[in-house]
Design a protein around this motif. Sequence first.
Motif, PDB file in Angstrom:
ATOM      1  N   SER A  67       7.188  -1.391   3.313  1.00  0.00           N
ATOM      2  CA  SER A  67       8.060  -2.357   2.987  1.00  0.00           C
ATOM      3  C   SER A  67       7.993  -2.920   1.861  1.00  0.00           C
ATOM      4  O   SER A  67       6.944  -3.107   1.375  1.00  0.00           O
ATOM      5  N   GLY A  68       9.036  -3.775   1.439  1.00  0.00           N
ATOM      6  CA  GLY A  68       9.038  -4.506   0.559  1.00  0.00           C
ATOM      7  C   GLY A  68       8.103  -5.788   0.403  1.00  0.00           C
ATOM      8  O   GLY A  68       7.827  -6.347  -0.419  1.00  0.00           O
ATOM      9  N   THR A  69       8.324  -6.103   1.533  1.00  0.00           N
ATOM     10  CA  THR A  69       7.098  -7.473   1.908  1.00  0.00           C
ATOM     11  C   THR A  69       5.838  -7.006   1.483  1.00  0.00           C
ATOM     12  O   THR A  69       5.096  -7.658   0.958  1.00  0.00           O
ATOM     13  N   ASN A  90       5.561  -6.594  -2.160  1.00  0.00           N
ATOM     14  CA  ASN A  90       5.351  -7.892  -3.231  1.00  0.00           C
ATOM     15  C   ASN A  90       4.062  -8.578  -2.868  1.00  0.00           C
ATOM     16  O   ASN A  90       3.379  -9.085  -3.654  1.00  0.00           O
ATOM     17  N   HIS A 101      12.665 -14.263  -2.144  1.00  0.00           N
ATOM     18  CA  HIS A 101      12.207 -13.760  -0.740  1.00  0.00           C
ATOM     19  C   HIS A 101      10.576 -13.804  -0.811  1.00  0.00           C
ATOM     20  O   HIS A 101      10.300 -14.053   0.443  1.00  0.00           O
ATOM     21  N   GLU A 160       8.514 -14.025   3.560  1.00  0.00           N
ATOM     22  CA  GLU A 160       7.661 -13.307   3.781  1.00  0.00           C
ATOM     23  C   GLU A 160       6.598 -14.025   4.658  1.00  0.00           C
ATOM     24  O   GLU A 160       5.364 -13.855   4.448  1.00  0.00           O
ATOM     25  N   GLU A 206      13.026 -12.170  -9.075  1.00  0.00           N
ATOM     26  CA  GLU A 206      13.841 -11.309  -8.075  1.00  0.00           C
ATOM     27  C   GLU A 206      15.053 -10.853  -8.712  1.00  0.00           C
ATOM     28  O   GLU A 206      16.053 -11.627  -9.117  1.00  0.00           O
ATOM     29  N   ASN A 265      18.641 -11.955  -3.845  1.00  0.00           N
ATOM     30  CA  ASN A 265      19.259 -11.835  -2.590  1.00  0.00           C
ATOM     31  C   ASN A 265      20.210 -13.276  -2.203  1.00  0.00           C
ATOM     32  O   ASN A 265      21.251 -13.207  -2.155  1.00  0.00           O
ATOM     33  N   ASP A 317      10.031  -8.665  -8.091  1.00  0.00           N
ATOM     34  CA  ASP A 317      10.648  -8.202  -6.576  1.00  0.00           C
ATOM     35  C   ASP A 317      12.095  -7.458  -7.150  1.00  0.00           C
ATOM     36  O   ASP A 317      13.064  -8.158  -7.049  1.00  0.00           O
ATOM     37  N   ALA A 325      13.916  -5.493  -4.972  1.00  0.00           N
ATOM     38  CA  ALA A 325      14.309  -4.878  -3.638  1.00  0.00           C
ATOM     39  C   ALA A 325      15.607  -4.234  -3.827  1.00  0.00           C
ATOM     40  O   ALA A 325      16.003  -3.118  -3.454  1.00  0.00           O
ATOM     41  N   ARG A 326      16.261  -4.793  -4.790  1.00  0.00           N
ATOM     42  CA  ARG A 326      17.920  -4.468  -5.248  1.00  0.00           C
ATOM     43  C   ARG A 326      18.017  -4.109  -6.784  1.00  0.00           C
ATOM     44  O   ARG A 326      18.992  -4.497  -7.278  1.00  0.00           O
ATOM     45  N   CYS A 376      12.636  -1.199  -3.577  1.00  0.00           N
ATOM     46  CA  CYS A 376      12.928  -0.809  -2.074  1.00  0.00           C
ATOM     47  C   CYS A 376      13.852   0.200  -2.113  1.00  0.00           C
ATOM     48  O   CYS A 376      14.762   0.456  -2.614  1.00  0.00           O
ATOM     49  N   SER A 419      14.906   1.354   1.128  1.00  0.00           N
ATOM     50  CA  SER A 419      15.410   0.954   2.669  1.00  0.00           C
ATOM     51  C   SER A 419      16.715   0.046   2.290  1.00  0.00           C
ATOM     52  O   SER A 419      17.193  -0.370   3.273  1.00  0.00           O
ATOM     53  N   LYS A 420      17.024  -0.631   1.182  1.00  0.00           N
ATOM     54  CA  LYS A 420      18.144  -1.414   1.113  1.00  0.00           C
ATOM     55  C   LYS A 420      19.292  -0.520   0.606  1.00  0.00           C
ATOM     56  O   LYS A 420      19.493   0.341   1.313  1.00  0.00           O
ATOM     57  N   SER A 453       9.073   1.360   0.343  1.00  0.00           N
ATOM     58  CA  SER A 453       9.106   0.616  -1.027  1.00  0.00           C
ATOM     59  C   SER A 453       8.241   1.068  -1.833  1.00  0.00           C
ATOM     60  O   SER A 453       6.957   1.881  -1.409  1.00  0.00           O
TER      61      SER A 453
HETATM   62  C1  LIG Z   1      14.851  -9.557  -2.544  1.00  0.00           C
HETATM   63  C2  LIG Z   1      13.998  -8.847  -1.253  1.00  0.00           C
HETATM   64  N1  LIG Z   1      12.860  -8.770  -1.487  1.00  0.00           N
HETATM   65  C3  LIG Z   1      11.902  -7.956  -0.477  1.00  0.00           C
HETATM   66  C4  LIG Z   1      12.456  -7.748   0.543  1.00  0.00           C
HETATM   67  C5  LIG Z   1      11.538  -7.370   1.708  1.00  0.00           C
HETATM   68  O1  LIG Z   1      11.701  -5.871   1.989  1.00  0.00           O
HETATM   69  P1  LIG Z   1      11.406  -5.234   3.396  1.00  0.00           P
HETATM   70  O2  LIG Z   1      12.579  -5.782   4.342  1.00  0.00           O
HETATM   71  O3  LIG Z   1      11.264  -3.948   3.297  1.00  0.00           O
HETATM   72  O4  LIG Z   1      10.007  -6.074   3.710  1.00  0.00           O
HETATM   73  C6  LIG Z   1      13.957  -8.023   1.002  1.00  0.00           C
HETATM   74  C7  LIG Z   1      14.363  -7.619   2.295  1.00  0.00           C
HETATM   75  O5  LIG Z   1      15.630  -8.038   2.557  1.00  0.00           O
HETATM   76  C8  LIG Z   1      14.702  -8.675   0.139  1.00  0.00           C
HETATM   77  O6  LIG Z   1      15.827  -8.726   0.334  1.00  0.00           O
END
Ligand SMILES: Cc1ncc(COP(=O)(O)O)c(C=O)c1O
Length: 338
Positions: free
Chosen positions: A58-60, A63, A84, A89, A136, A140, A169, A171-172, A197, A199-200, A208
């Motif tokens: 995961s992205g969590t 990070n 995030h 987290e 980031e 988000n 970060d 993720a996107r 990531c 998975s987004k 991730s």
């Molecule tokens: C900006 C951002 N970073 C990290 C994450 C964490 O990703 P994950 O849900 O895979 O842990 C998210 C999840 O939505 C996110 O929006």
Amino acid sequence: MIVDFRSDTQTKPTKEMLEAMFRAKVGDDVFGEDPSINELELFTAEMFGMEASVFCPSGTMTNQIAIKCHTQAGDEVICDVSSHVYQYEGGGIAFNSGASVKLLYGDRGRITSQLVLDSINADDVHKAHTSLVSLENTSNRGGGSCYEMNEIRKIRQVCDQHNLILHLDGARLFNALVEKKQTPKEYGEIFHSISICLSKSLGCPVGSLLLGKKDFIKKARRIRKVFGGGMRQAGYLAAAGMYALRNNIGRLKEDHAHARQIAEALKKKDFVGEMLPVETNIIIFALKQPWTAKTLVEKLRQYDIWGHPISPSQVRLVTHLDITPPMVEKTIDLIESL
Ligand SMILES: Cc1ncc(COP(=O)(O)O)c(C=O)c1O
């Protein structure tokens, strides 16, 4: 037909992605023997012009591993208040790394080199040791806002002058790359570590990657194991990732166009208040009384359109791979009828 705008994590793997997963060659990745994961790690490292990368669930996790590797207990991490790593987290910065945070009030999730400079603690025994800056991109909670490359470069200069590490970060990040016509290598040159990531917006079920120098990734693998993220025949997931990186980046433009179309329809309505500028695939807007986020989301639900109330007065809609043009049309028709 359910139209799910709650998050770009809602995508289901396509037939083609599932076929790629089905064909994957796998092995035990904790032994370093999963060919599909090895391929994905090499591919992403080369894509960003970085030395190495490590695949995580995961992205969590990516990070949190980065923060753990870059800090000592008692250090301070600089980040935007909405980021995030801080908000979503589970307090992981404190829990996993024993570090504190210096929260900055940036513009839609984006901080500046000046804000960073002003928030570095003096070399004083009373103060936490500032060691890491985390950005980031896209943001988000900033409504998918994107950094300008110039500002990121200036932040890196401040980091270099004050011996700070710079983490992204991302993720996107692919949404930002497509929208701002930037390249992964530009990011690879600037950041000490990058989390991306799959998975987004890219449509994978899981995954991730954390990227950085070889010695950093070696340490990251150790922390991944400690965090319980060592996976075995996870090459099936890596194959989905390879498929997504080869096929699903360019199409992100469609998601951004869909978001803009929906945003335009919303802006015409009296019940819609302040809306964050729509730069990529996220629409965040406020409702005017007597409407609330809850009443709008409930109304949309009656028509199988799902949104996410992110505060009592704000709704978030996110476009993604599983949102088709007819779904966008249906949504706009409904908005116009309200
Ligand atoms: C900006 C951002 N970073 C990290 C994450 C964490 O990703 P994950 O849900 O895979 O842990 C998210 C999840 O939505 C996110 O929006």
